[in-house]
Enzyme design. Sequence first.
Site, short mmCIF file in Angstrom:
data_model
loop_
_atom_site.label_atom_id
_atom_site.label_comp_id
_atom_site.label_asym_id
_atom_site.label_seq_id
_atom_site.Cartn_x
_atom_site.Cartn_y
_atom_site.Cartn_z
CE1 TYR A 118 -3.34 2.91 0.70
CE2 TYR A 118 -1.83 3.49 2.48
CZ TYR A 118 -2.90 3.81 1.65
OH TYR A 118 -3.52 5.03 1.78
CE LYS A 123 -2.41 7.13 -1.44
NZ LYS A 123 -3.64 7.48 -2.19
#
Length: 316
Positions: free
Chosen positions: A181, A185
């Site tokens: 994750y 990002k």
Amino acid sequence: MSPNSSILLWDVHRLPRADGRVFLVTGGNAGIGYFVAEQLSATGATVVLGSRNPAKAEVATASIRARVAGARVRAVRLDLADLSSLETAVESLEVECLDAVVHNAGVALDELPRRRTGDGHELMFGTNHLGHFALTRWLMPLLSAAPAARVVTTGSFAAKSERLDLDDLQSRKDYRPKRTYGRSKLAQMYFGVELDRRLRAVGSTVASVVVHPGGALDSLTPSRPPVNVRTVGARLSAAPAALLVQGKHAGAWPAVRAVLDPAVRGGQLWGPRVFRLRGEPRREPVWSHLTDASVAARLWDASCDLTGVDPGTVPR
């Protein structure tokens, strides 16, 4: 107006008017995206919620209309995990130009197994980065038709300690959900910085700005039933955390400022003022690893290959 005077005058509770402008917020039906949409709606702009779930989008639009008198808000179906659907989604906007897009939607998984999109990409990287990368390609004609449009990419403070593995962008060799994750990002943030560099190189009027919300918790977020419901117990238990982090309504502030403040410039990074975790939005130095042009260029080329985006249709 100088940048310093803009910082002094900016008030998150008294936003400038934006009548006649059109903004798209991806993932605008929940979380930070909902509050970005609600706050932008209060400026008189037309705000379009991009959501993969039409039912949830309608609930969110109803909530905004109930809180913002005369809100010009509507929704379009937008599934960033389905790259083949994005051109149709952009056509459904039915606008001649777009003044800003807030790339906010995202998937965050915290457990195994590794999941994939319908296109075969790792779900978080495929949705958070590749989906927005491809969406920007289809939005660029609408953005270029506006006088001074902005692409606002919402990153994450979780990306600050991460580094991309350019040989394993999709975490096939070593999948750890939280790390994947954070890297998805980080890829988004690289994209936002690199996009602005390429836009400047071709003399575009479109600017690309990167923001992050700091620490934003549901338990510190005001209730917006049924979009978000905060219980008394949750509020009390989260009270100590408010010294360091904030709710998602405040996590929306950097993106809202990046859309509206005329003093914001392309290539900048904006986040919360206090420890970069909470408080009103301010400009902060671009993280050193985000300035690595060679990594950004390799990621850009890989993203074109993975999405099928023709390099000739995006800034080079």
